[in-house]
Design a protein around this motif. Structure first.
Motif, PDB file in Angstrom:
ATOM      1  N   ALA A  24       0.832  -1.205   0.000  1.00 24.99           N
ATOM      2  CA  ALA A  24       0.000   0.000   0.000  1.00 24.99           C
ATOM      3  C   ALA A  24       0.866   1.254   0.000  1.00 24.99           C
ATOM      4  O   ALA A  24       0.567   2.233  -0.697  1.00 24.99           O
ATOM      5  N   PHE A  25       1.946   1.231   0.778  1.00 20.29           N
ATOM      6  CA  PHE A  25       2.860   2.378   0.811  1.00 20.29           C
ATOM      7  C   PHE A  25       3.430   2.667  -0.575  1.00 20.29           C
ATOM      8  O   PHE A  25       3.459   3.824  -1.019  1.00 20.29           O
ATOM      9  N   PHE A  26       3.869   1.618  -1.276  1.00 22.43           N
ATOM     10  CA  PHE A  26       4.418   1.822  -2.619  1.00 22.43           C
ATOM     11  C   PHE A  26       3.337   2.316  -3.584  1.00 22.43           C
ATOM     12  O   PHE A  26       3.619   3.113  -4.489  1.00 22.43           O
ATOM     13  N   ALA A  27       2.106   1.856  -3.390  1.00 21.72           N
ATOM     14  CA  ALA A  27       1.016   2.334  -4.248  1.00 21.72           C
ATOM     15  C   ALA A  27       0.722   3.807  -3.988  1.00 21.72           C
ATOM     16  O   ALA A  27       0.474   4.581  -4.919  1.00 21.72           O
ATOM     17  N   TYR A  28       0.752   4.220  -2.723  1.00 24.64           N
ATOM     18  CA  TYR A  28       0.577   5.647  -2.415  1.00 24.64           C
ATOM     19  C   TYR A  28       1.714   6.462  -3.014  1.00 24.64           C
ATOM     20  O   TYR A  28       1.490   7.575  -3.528  1.00 24.64           O
ATOM     21  N   ALA A  30       3.365   5.724  -5.699  1.00 19.38           N
ATOM     22  CA  ALA A  30       3.113   5.789  -7.134  1.00 19.38           C
ATOM     23  C   ALA A  30       2.042   6.826  -7.448  1.00 19.38           C
ATOM     24  O   ALA A  30       2.130   7.527  -8.468  1.00 19.38           O
ATOM     25  N   GLU A  31       1.044   6.926  -6.581  1.00 18.12           N
ATOM     26  CA  GLU A  31       0.008   7.935  -6.794  1.00 18.12           C
ATOM     27  C   GLU A  31       0.615   9.334  -6.806  1.00 18.12           C
ATOM     28  O   GLU A  31       0.306  10.156  -7.682  1.00 18.12           O
ATOM     29  N   TRP A  32       1.487   9.610  -5.841  1.00 16.86           N
ATOM     30  CA  TRP A  32       2.124  10.923  -5.795  1.00 16.86           C
ATOM     31  C   TRP A  32       3.084  11.109  -6.968  1.00 16.86           C
ATOM     32  O   TRP A  32       3.165  12.208  -7.535  1.00 16.86           O
ATOM     33  N   ALA A  33       3.799  10.054  -7.345  1.00 17.24           N
ATOM     34  CA  ALA A  33       4.775  10.183  -8.422  1.00 17.24           C
ATOM     35  C   ALA A  33       4.099  10.441  -9.764  1.00 17.24           C
ATOM     36  O   ALA A  33       4.479  11.351 -10.507  1.00 17.24           O
ATOM     37  N   PHE A  34       3.088   9.644 -10.095  1.00 13.57           N
ATOM     38  CA  PHE A  34       2.398   9.828 -11.365  1.00 13.57           C
ATOM     39  C   PHE A  34       1.533  11.088 -11.343  1.00 13.57           C
ATOM     40  O   PHE A  34       1.284  11.697 -12.378  1.00 13.57           O
ATOM     41  N   GLY A  35       1.080  11.479 -10.158  1.00 17.02           N
ATOM     42  CA  GLY A  35       0.290  12.705 -10.061  1.00 17.02           C
ATOM     43  C   GLY A  35       1.089  13.947 -10.382  1.00 17.02           C
ATOM     44  O   GLY A  35       0.520  14.984 -10.717  1.00 17.02           O
ATOM     45  N   SER A  36       2.434  13.850 -10.298  1.00 17.32           N
ATOM     46  CA  SER A  36       3.257  15.013 -10.601  1.00 17.32           C
ATOM     47  C   SER A  36       3.170  15.409 -12.070  1.00 17.32           C
ATOM     48  O   SER A  36       3.543  16.518 -12.444  1.00 17.32           O
ATOM     49  N   ARG A  37       2.662  14.494 -12.910  1.00 16.74           N
ATOM     50  CA  ARG A  37       2.551  14.813 -14.338  1.00 16.74           C
ATOM     51  C   ARG A  37       1.336  15.673 -14.624  1.00 16.74           C
ATOM     52  O   ARG A  37       1.234  16.283 -15.675  1.00 16.74           O
ATOM     53  N   GLY A  38       0.387  15.677 -13.674  1.00 19.84           N
ATOM     54  CA  GLY A  38      -0.802  16.487 -13.876  1.00 19.84           C
ATOM     55  C   GLY A  38      -0.530  17.946 -13.547  1.00 19.84           C
ATOM     56  O   GLY A  38       0.503  18.308 -12.991  1.00 19.84           O
ATOM     57  N   ARG A  39      -1.459  18.770 -13.888  1.00 20.12           N
ATOM     58  CA  ARG A  39      -1.327  20.191 -13.611  1.00 20.12           C
ATOM     59  C   ARG A  39      -2.121  20.499 -12.353  1.00 20.12           C
ATOM     60  O   ARG A  39      -3.336  20.328 -12.301  1.00 20.12           O
ATOM     61  N   VAL A  40      -1.402  20.980 -11.347  1.00 20.73           N
ATOM     62  CA  VAL A  40      -2.039  21.271 -10.073  1.00 20.73           C
ATOM     63  C   VAL A  40      -1.793  22.719  -9.725  1.00 20.73           C
ATOM     64  O   VAL A  40      -0.657  23.182  -9.691  1.00 20.73           O
ATOM     65  N   ALA A  41      -2.849  23.428  -9.486  1.00 25.62           N
ATOM     66  CA  ALA A  41      -2.707  24.825  -9.106  1.00 25.62           C
ATOM     67  C   ALA A  41      -2.371  24.929  -7.629  1.00 25.62           C
ATOM     68  O   ALA A  41      -2.778  24.106  -6.823  1.00 25.62           O
ATOM     69  N   VAL A  42      -1.606  25.944  -7.272  1.00 22.85           N
ATOM     70  CA  VAL A  42      -1.295  26.173  -5.869  1.00 22.85           C
ATOM     71  C   VAL A  42      -2.553  26.658  -5.185  1.00 22.85           C
ATOM     72  O   VAL A  42      -3.083  27.711  -5.510  1.00 22.85           O
ATOM     73  N   HIS A  43      -3.054  25.870  -4.224  1.00 24.99           N
ATOM     74  CA  HIS A  43      -4.270  26.228  -3.502  1.00 24.99           C
ATOM     75  C   HIS A  43      -3.868  26.966  -2.243  1.00 24.99           C
ATOM     76  O   HIS A  43      -3.307  26.410  -1.334  1.00 24.99           O
ATOM     77  N   SER A  44      -4.132  28.215  -2.217  1.00 21.18           N
ATOM     78  CA  SER A  44      -3.745  29.004  -1.058  1.00 21.18           C
ATOM     79  C   SER A  44      -4.699  30.155  -0.889  1.00 21.18           C
ATOM     80  O   SER A  44      -5.100  30.805  -1.846  1.00 21.18           O
ATOM     81  N   TRP A 172      -5.175  12.103   0.939  1.00 20.04           N
ATOM     82  CA  TRP A 172      -3.809  12.573   0.990  1.00 20.04           C
ATOM     83  C   TRP A 172      -3.085  12.086   2.250  1.00 20.04           C
ATOM     84  O   TRP A 172      -1.854  12.016   2.282  1.00 20.04           O
ATOM     85  N   LEU A 173      -3.832  11.716   3.278  1.00 21.36           N
ATOM     86  CA  LEU A 173      -3.224  11.245   4.508  1.00 21.36           C
ATOM     87  C   LEU A 173      -2.562   9.869   4.352  1.00 21.36           C
ATOM     88  O   LEU A 173      -1.698   9.504   5.154  1.00 21.36           O
ATOM     89  N   GLY A 174      -2.983   9.105   3.347  1.00 19.44           N
ATOM     90  CA  GLY A 174      -2.560   7.714   3.229  1.00 19.44           C
ATOM     91  C   GLY A 174      -1.061   7.521   3.275  1.00 19.44           C
ATOM     92  O   GLY A 174      -0.548   6.710   4.054  1.00 19.44           O
ATOM     93  N   LEU A 175      -0.318   8.242   2.441  1.00 17.76           N
ATOM     94  CA  LEU A 175       1.131   8.075   2.388  1.00 17.76           C
ATOM     95  C   LEU A 175       1.768   8.396   3.732  1.00 17.76           C
ATOM     96  O   LEU A 175       2.672   7.686   4.198  1.00 17.76           O
ATOM     97  N   PHE A 176       1.297   9.459   4.372  1.00 16.92           N
ATOM     98  CA  PHE A 176       1.928   9.920   5.605  1.00 16.92           C
ATOM     99  C   PHE A 176       1.535   9.067   6.810  1.00 16.92           C
ATOM    100  O   PHE A 176       2.260   9.032   7.808  1.00 16.92           O
ATOM    101  N   VAL A 177       0.404   8.370   6.720  1.00 16.61           N
ATOM    102  CA  VAL A 177       0.024   7.440   7.780  1.00 16.61           C
ATOM    103  C   VAL A 177       0.824   6.147   7.668  1.00 16.61           C
ATOM    104  O   VAL A 177       1.188   5.537   8.688  1.00 16.61           O
ATOM    105  N   MET A 178       1.109   5.732   6.432  1.00 11.84           N
ATOM    106  CA  MET A 178       1.846   4.481   6.245  1.00 11.84           C
ATOM    107  C   MET A 178       3.240   4.527   6.875  1.00 11.84           C
ATOM    108  O   MET A 178       3.747   3.508   7.348  1.00 11.84           O
TER     109      MET A 178
END
Length: 362
Positions: A24-28, A30-44, A172-178
């Motif tokens: 599960a940790f490796f899958a989380y 991968a989610e963050w790694a592949f998600g870096s290819r998307g366009r994410v606006a800075v939410h602030s 988003w908590l998944g990776l940091f809980v693992m």
């Protein structure tokens, strides 16, 4: 005597759960790694559109034509508009509306995230089976020593994460809980492991079901508050740089996919505030148990002393937010001090300090 078959089955379930959590940790990841290819606006809150200018309105004077109606008390309390509908879109501090965007809009990243959640659920089932069979092997509460307490805390940590996932959609908590989950179980099975056996006389009481269970749930939930506080400090620093127009750099783009700093701060506060009464209850019940076992409610044993210090730290955190209006960085630091006291009380006090609570089985 312990049932060796159930004890061995518990060990098998535990090692299987750790293996699944690793996947599960490796899958989380991968989610963050592949998600870096998307366009994410800075939410602030500091980088969104500027707030409309305020206008002084005298008594009896209506709003200027074309201005939006100011929400009344009911609308401010419920968060709904005058038509009864909730506002759409993410909103700083709203745990449900502001979920971040870990996948970054990438379908493959989202697929990895769903796989990670499925593996987390499978690991939870195996983990629960390990804790249950450990208790059944000796027909008692499955948290009579440090190994068993660690596995129970880890199990409740997964429960806390699943509540945040399905109630507030905070994947988003998944990776940091693992990370603390696998670390806790790794230390438990390598350093703290003891054979399944009956309780020492001091623990052979029905109070163990109440006192230790409350402490277990409290420790697990405080993990979530600490994770949110740490991430808040990083996210807030990035939002401040964005607001000041300073270069953000590419290294912090992962932070852009987290919820806003205001939401992380609200998450830490809500979790700590909800679980603090349970931690208070655990200390009070522990004092009642101490009177029954040792003939006094409080003796300033190292474990009792550091439990009280931890309680004071979290009480100061909640008091500062409620009365002094301390939010943000100062509150996050106090929250982390409280969690550090909890970790110190569990590991270092149990192992290196001599006292009436020195029966961790290490």
């Amino acid at each position: 005597m312990a049932n060796e078959t159930l004890a061995q089955l518990s060990n098998l379930f535990m090692y299987s759960a750790i293996a699944v959590y690793m996947l599960a940790f490796f899958a989380y990841c991968a989610e963050w790694a592949f998600g870096s290819r998307g366009r994410v606006a800075v939410h602030s809150a500091r980088t969104t559109a500027p707030a409309p200018e305020r206008e002084l309105v005298g008594a009896g004077v209506g709003a200027r034509p074309g201005a939006p109606a100011r929400p009344g008390p009911a609308e401010r309390l419920t968060g709904r508009g005058r038509d009864g509908a909730r506002p759409t879109g993410p909103r700083d501090g709203d745990l449900v509306a502001d979920q971040g965007d870990v996948a970054g809009g990438d379908p493959q990243a989202d697929r990895y995230g769903r796989i990670a959640v499925s593996l987390t659920l499978l690991g939870f089932v195996l983990h629960a089976a390990a804790v249950l069979s450990r208790g059944l092997s000796v027909r008692r509460a499955p948290w009579g020593n440090m190994y068993e307490f660690s596995t129970a805390v880890a199990l409740m940590l997964v429960v806390a994460y699943l509540v945040m996932l399905f109630r507030f959609r905070q994947r988003w908590l998944g990776l940091f809980v693992m990370v603390p989950l696998i670390a806790t179980l790794g230390v438990a099975v390598t350093v703290l492991y003891t054979e399944s056996d009956q309780l020492v006389p001091a623990l052979d009481s029905y109070w163990i079901w109440i006192h230790v269970a409350s402490a277990t749930a409290s420790f697990a939930a405080f993990h979530i508050g600490a994770i949110a506080s740490v991430l808040y400090l990083f996210k807030d620093a990035r939002e401040r740089r964005a607001a000041a127009g300073a270069p953000l750099g590419r290294g912090g783009r992962l932070l852009d996919r987290l919820p806003s700093a205001a939401t992380l701060d609200r998450t830490a506060y809500r979790v700590n505030a909800v679980i603090f009464p349970l931690w208070t209850f655990a200390i009070v019940v522990g004092a009642v148990w101490a009177e029954s076992a040792w003939g006094r409610y409080w003796g300033w044993d190292p474990k009792e002393t550091w439990s009280f210090i931890t309680w004071v730290a979290y009480a100061a955190y909640l008091h500062a937010r409620a009365t002094a209006g301390w939010k943000g960085r100062r509150a996050a630091v106090i929250s982390l001090v409280g969690f550090a006291c909890f970790v110190f009380n569990y590991y270092l006090v149990n192992i290196f300090f001599e006292g009436l609570h020195s029966y961790g089985g290490v």
